[in-house]
Motif scaffolding. Structure first.
Motif, PDB file in Angstrom:
ATOM      1  N   UNK A   1       0.822  -1.204   0.000  1.00  0.00           N
ATOM      2  CA  UNK A   1       0.000   0.000   0.000  1.00  0.00           C
ATOM      3  C   UNK A   1       0.855   1.252   0.000  1.00  0.00           C
ATOM      4  N   UNK A   2       2.001   1.190   0.651  1.00  0.00           N
ATOM      5  CA  UNK A   2       2.946   2.308   0.592  1.00  0.00           C
ATOM      6  C   UNK A   2       3.508   2.436  -0.820  1.00  0.00           C
ATOM      7  N   UNK A   3       3.834   1.309  -1.436  1.00  0.00           N
ATOM      8  CA  UNK A   3       4.339   1.323  -2.806  1.00  0.00           C
ATOM      9  C   UNK A   3       3.307   1.923  -3.758  1.00  0.00           C
ATOM     10  N   UNK A   4       2.069   1.465  -3.651  1.00  0.00           N
ATOM     11  CA  UNK A   4       1.011   1.951  -4.545  1.00  0.00           C
ATOM     12  C   UNK A   4       0.815   3.452  -4.389  1.00  0.00           C
ATOM     13  N   UNK A   5       0.766   3.916  -3.155  1.00  0.00           N
ATOM     14  CA  UNK A   5       0.510   5.337  -2.918  1.00  0.00           C
ATOM     15  C   UNK A   5       1.696   6.192  -3.355  1.00  0.00           C
TER      16      UNK A   5
END
Length: 456
Positions: free
Chosen positions: A330-334
């Motif tokens: 989720x950190x990567x996506x954001x």
């Protein structure tokens, strides 16, 4: 029964230590017993037991010899896992940084509070790279909100472990960082005081960044008085220049747009009750539309978020390499969303920000701003871990109110004002324009008891 040392306010513990009623070494050993016996092992990422005992012994000797460094000498403090600690890698809540070189020295703020006699007991858990307002971490575990008695609930982020460490009575104060609400959100959701100083009020040397245009620091603690003491020491002062301001005649403006959208009824009721109590003391309450709020959100939709653009610039090589597989998806996506913000868009964001900051200063004048720190209480963890869409929607709503203050370069302090659904804490956010910290804290000193009401 006497409170555990970690459950005391800084001021309460200071009286005991400075009077000789308790010894700093006794305090620190008791703190570690509490931490080691606490069932939630996700609160701390590293304990600094040997260092803390050595610092406590030095404090004890100073106090016995009548050479105390001041009111904070011997007070334990926990540090968010973004601050350099000499001899340790700074992991920023991520496994991919675990093998980086150890810090050659403490971060500037760590050194400043050590010079005031404070004792570093450990590093607290956080959202990976400080890029979430929820506090969920798949690598080191997610600390549970100590008020969540029905189901495990989020601690808020990104200073998740800092909030739980104080909220659970393990330490009297913990240091966090705040780029979009990462001090004020977890403080609000855990029933604590969380103060975010104006960006640039404290040195950021030795603090792992997220977005340098927005990053700021501040303590999570139990009272505004504690925050005032810590603020002074962080700036190298031996005593605070902040004075309590009379509530009668103080002007507080409540925005009518954006910050109440989608608010939970329990949060609205707790906030409104606190406003009524302030009005009865003679505070002058007004309501106004703040066009900059809507324009900030419009800017984010058109150009992207400033925090995302700067976070992508910081992590772009990491995201393009094998390390990305070891990061929270989720950190990567954001973070990858920041790639969409080109240089012309980035410049446009900065120009819009500068204009809106100036417009807000003219509109607000000498008034303080007040609105709920977060529009909802801490939600359960499990659904957020299972549903990415729910995670992102909840994260955006959690960050919304506080992130407006970061974009507009405000300082702010969240104070508990009551309880909402499931008896969970609600935070009352007082804010002021940049460099209005002393005025803000002076008002908060006087207003705190009124804002809290009967809620402890």
């Amino acid at each position: 029964m006497t409170k555990p040392f970690g459950a005391m306010t800084v001021a309460q513990l200071s009286i005991l230590i400075q009077s000789g009623a308790v010894d700093p070494v006794e305090v620190v050993r008791s703190i570690f017993e509490s931490i080691e016996g606490h069932p939630d092992k996700a609160v701390f990422t590293v304990l600094l037991k040997e260092r803390a005992i050595d610092e406590a012994k030095a404090s004890s000797l100073r106090i016995r010899r009548g050479r105390s460094l001041g009111a904070l000498d011997g007070i334990p403090i926990a540090w968010k896992d973004l601050f350099d600690i000499e001899g340790l890698a700074t992991t920023a809540g991520s496994k991919v940084l675990a093998s980086t070189a150890p810090a050659a020295s403490d971060a500037a703020t760590v050194m400043a509070l050590k010079r005031a006699g404070m004792i570093a007991v450990g590093r607290t858990n956080m959202s990976e790279f400080a890029f979430s307002g929820l506090g969920i971490n798949p690598h080191y575990g997610t600390p549970h909100n100590s008020h969540g008695l029905d189901v495990p609930r989020i601690p808020g982020g990104s200073s998740s472990g800092a909030a739980v460490a104080v909220g659970a009575g393990l330490v009297p104060v913990a240091m966090g960082t705040d780029t979009g609400g990462s001090v004020r959100i977890p403080a609000a959701l855990n029933g604590l005081v969380g103060y975010k100083g104006t960006r640039g009020r404290y040195s950021m040397d030795g603090v792992f960044p997220l977005a340098k245009s927005l990053d700021s620091l501040g303590p999570l603690c139990r009272t505004v008085r504690d925050a005032v003491w810590i603020d002074a020491a962080m700036r190298g002062l031996t005593s605070s220049e902040v004075c309590a301001r009379p509530l009668k005649g103080i002007e507080i403006a409540i925005p009518t747009n954006v910050v109440f959208d989608g608010i939970e009824p329990g949060v609205a009721a707790a906030f409104d009750a606190a406003v009524e109590r302030l009005a009865r003391t003679g505070a002058i309450i007004s309501h106004m539309t703040i066009p900059a709020f809507d324009q900030t959100l419009t800017s984010m939709t058109r150009y992207g978020a400033l925090v995302t653009a700067e976070a992508f610039a910081l992590h772009r090589e990491r995201l393009a390499g094998p390390e990305a597989a070891g990061m929270d998806r989720r950190v990567v996506m954001r973070t990858r969303l920041g790639e969409k913000t080109g240089m012309p868009d980035y410049i446009a964001i900065l120009e819009i920000r500068e204009r809106l900051i100036a417009e807000c200063k003219r509109l607000i004048g000498d008034r303080l701003l007040a609105f709920p720190s977060v529009a909802h209480v801490a939600p359960p963890i499990a659904p957020l871990e299972m549903d990415d869409d729910l995670f992102f929607a909840t994260n955006a709503k959690t960050l919304r109110n506080t992130a407006l203050g970061n974009f507009l370069d405000w300082c702010g302090v969240s104070i508990p004002c009551g309880a909402g659904d499931a008896g969970m804490p609600v935070g009352f956010l007082l804010s002021a324009p940049a460099n209005g910290d002393d005025v803000l804290l002076g008002a908060a000193l006087s207003a705190e008891a009124v804002i809290r009401g009967d809620f402890v």
